[in-house]
Design a protein around this motif. Structure first.
Motif, PDB file in Angstrom:
ATOM      1  N   THR A  24     -28.590 -54.689  39.783  1.00  0.00           N
ATOM      2  CA  THR A  24     -27.356 -55.388  40.123  1.00  0.00           C
ATOM      3  C   THR A  24     -26.893 -54.912  41.482  1.00  0.00           C
ATOM      4  O   THR A  24     -27.331 -53.885  41.974  1.00  0.00           O
ATOM      5  N   HIS A  45     -12.076 -53.351  40.192  1.00  0.00           N
ATOM      6  CA  HIS A  45     -13.449 -52.929  40.436  1.00  0.00           C
ATOM      7  C   HIS A  45     -13.588 -51.972  41.606  1.00  0.00           C
ATOM      8  O   HIS A  45     -14.629 -51.329  41.737  1.00  0.00           O
ATOM      9  N   ASP A 333     -23.068 -64.047  34.263  1.00  0.00           N
ATOM     10  CA  ASP A 333     -22.603 -62.718  34.682  1.00  0.00           C
ATOM     11  C   ASP A 333     -23.185 -62.396  36.059  1.00  0.00           C
ATOM     12  O   ASP A 333     -24.069 -61.549  36.205  1.00  0.00           O
ATOM     13  N   ARG A 334     -22.654 -63.068  37.077  1.00  0.00           N
ATOM     14  CA  ARG A 334     -23.190 -62.929  38.424  1.00  0.00           C
ATOM     15  C   ARG A 334     -22.174 -62.248  39.335  1.00  0.00           C
ATOM     16  O   ARG A 334     -20.975 -62.294  39.110  1.00  0.00           O
ATOM     17  N   TRP A 335     -22.691 -61.649  40.384  1.00  0.00           N
ATOM     18  CA  TRP A 335     -21.873 -61.001  41.392  1.00  0.00           C
ATOM     19  C   TRP A 335     -22.103 -61.693  42.734  1.00  0.00           C
ATOM     20  O   TRP A 335     -23.132 -62.333  42.951  1.00  0.00           O
ATOM     21  N   ARG A 354     -17.044 -59.995  41.119  1.00  0.00           N
ATOM     22  CA  ARG A 354     -17.722 -60.575  39.956  1.00  0.00           C
ATOM     23  C   ARG A 354     -17.232 -62.014  39.817  1.00  0.00           C
ATOM     24  O   ARG A 354     -16.026 -62.265  39.706  1.00  0.00           O
ATOM     25  N   ASP A 357     -14.970 -63.106  36.977  1.00  0.00           N
ATOM     26  CA  ASP A 357     -13.628 -62.556  37.098  1.00  0.00           C
ATOM     27  C   ASP A 357     -12.735 -63.457  37.938  1.00  0.00           C
ATOM     28  O   ASP A 357     -11.558 -63.672  37.624  1.00  0.00           O
ATOM     29  N   SER A 382     -27.686 -62.910  37.729  1.00  0.00           N
ATOM     30  CA  SER A 382     -27.094 -62.257  36.571  1.00  0.00           C
ATOM     31  C   SER A 382     -28.110 -61.312  35.928  1.00  0.00           C
ATOM     32  O   SER A 382     -29.305 -61.327  36.244  1.00  0.00           O
TER      33      SER A 382
END
Length: 409
Positions: A24, A45, A333-335, A354, A357, A382
């Motif tokens: 990640t 974060h 669930d990706r950044w 994120r 978020d 993700s």
């Protein structure tokens, strides 16, 4: 299948999950002084140091009064600079009509690059920096001094045929400081001007607001209530803040060689991060979305429309434009990271967010940074996509090994 083989496969799958969790985007570390807008800080974060630093940095804008000495100005104030009357400069075309002249001197002339008007057989006459009426008096006094005319009124009549472009030196809180050529006309416009029957000319681009846009627009840290115009070592202050509220904006005519200084407040004012008469109408950014479902930017439908965005666009808007939002819930669930630069001190800054978020958090507006020209946005895969990639890699490696072992037996 033997029991030990089952255990081996289970161990491999568990190992893949653990590897996918490790692959990640790591939290970026920014140097002290990189943050310059509150939205760049995420208290959820970001670590304790970053949050405390953002509080110390005092990123909220306060009104500050700048003195001329703060900007290195030594000349005197001259309020006559703040005028809407056009100023003559090099490249302007003038129709010169002299009383009693039989077409020997009366003609159309262009002011030379040195600011002089050259009439046939006469020494140069400097009229740059004057308005038309003042230039008429200058030429009249010159001809009287040369013994070519008597001191009568209306000896010389000047008619502005065409306003040319001018050079303006831009500095301070603008995106592209430096020498800018303002009010340049296209070849088509010049051709149409030569064919028109009307007498006179007006070039509305030779004013303060178009000059600021020619320099990329004012930055969010600009103090637009105190913009300095410097001419011949003298200066005047103009307040352009009415442009944000729809009020009357001063229509100040610029002269060739003027300087415009926009002081910086050393903080970001969100009211200046939107298209206006003095800010950038749009920005160009760079987006990278190299995911499993989109192996290249063309496959992710990232084209000119995705990277040329209105000024005031946020990181969240860019993520949607780059197809980084949506798709399978298992791969959600990706950044994403934003690579930008502090325009005040030039330091680079990397912001990590994120994506889910930004969609679900109620305070998303307080942690979604605004984009600046030439920013870069990159979307990361993700954990599930990473697992699928590792599983595919293991399959590509293990399967041939199994086949070879069967052949060997």
């Amino acid at each position: 299948m033997k029991q030990d083989q089952i255990y081996t496969y289970i161990a491999m799958i568990c190992g893949l999950f653990s590897l996918s969790g490790c692959v990640t985007v790591q939290k970026p570390h920014n140097p002290v002084g990189a943050y310059w807008m509150p939205e760049q800080i995420d208290p959820v974060h970001d670590d304790r140091y970053d949050v405390e630093y953002a509080n110390r940095a005092n990123l909220t804008c306060h009104k500050k009064i700048f003195q001329p000495s703060d900007l290195g100005l030594t000349g005197a104030e001259d309020r006559s600079i703040i005028s809407a009357t056009p100023i003559l400069g090099s490249g302007d075309q003038l129709a010169v009509r002299i009383l009693g002249d039989k077409d020997r001197l009366s003609n159309i002339y262009v002011i030379n690059a040195d600011g002089n008007l050259y009439l046939p057989g006469l020494p140069p006459i400097n009229i740059a920096g004057q308005n038309v009426m003042a230039a008429e008096r200058t030429i009249t006094n010159f001809m009287v001094a040369q013994g070519m005319a008597r001191p009568l009124s209306s000896i010389v009549q000047l008619i502005l045929v065409e306003h040319g472009s001018i050079n303006v030196q831009m500095s301070g809180a603008v995106f592209s400081p430096g020498n800018r050529r303002v009010a340049e006309r296209s070849a088509e416009s010049k051709a149409a001007s030569s064919l028109r029957m009307a007498i006179g000319d007006f070039n509305g681009m030779r004013t303060v607001a178009p000059a600021l846009q020619a320099a990329g627009g004012v930055r969010p840290d600009a103090n637009i209530s105190q913009i300095y115009i410097v001419r011949n070592n003298k200066w005047a202050v103009v307040d352009m803040s009415a442009v944000l509220s729809g009020g009357n904006v001063p229509d100040i005519a610029l002269a060739d060689g003027d300087r415009i200084i926009v002081p910086s407040r050393n903080c970001a004012d969100k009211d200046l991060i939107r298209p206006s008469a003095i800010t950038a109408p749009g920005i160009r950014i760079f987006i990278s979305n190299l995911t499993r479902s989109a192996n290249n930017n063309a496959g992710a439908a990232i084209g000119k429309e995705s990277t040329s965005l209105p000024y005031g666009t946020t990181m969240m808007d860019a993520l949607v434009s780059g197809n980084c939002v949506g798709g399978s819930a298992m791969a959600s669930d990706r950044w994403a990271v934003l690579v930008s630069r502090n325009p005040i001190n030039g330091q680079s800054i990397v912001i990590r967010r994120r994506i889910e978020d930004l969609i679900h958090r109620a305070d998303r507006d307080f942690v979604t940074p605004y984009l600046m020209p030439n920013d870069s946005v990159a979307c990361y895969d993700s954990g599930m996509t990473n697992f699928r990639e590792i599983l595919g890699m293991m399959t590509d490696t293990v399967t041939p090994a199994i086949i070879l072992s069967k052949v060997a037996q």
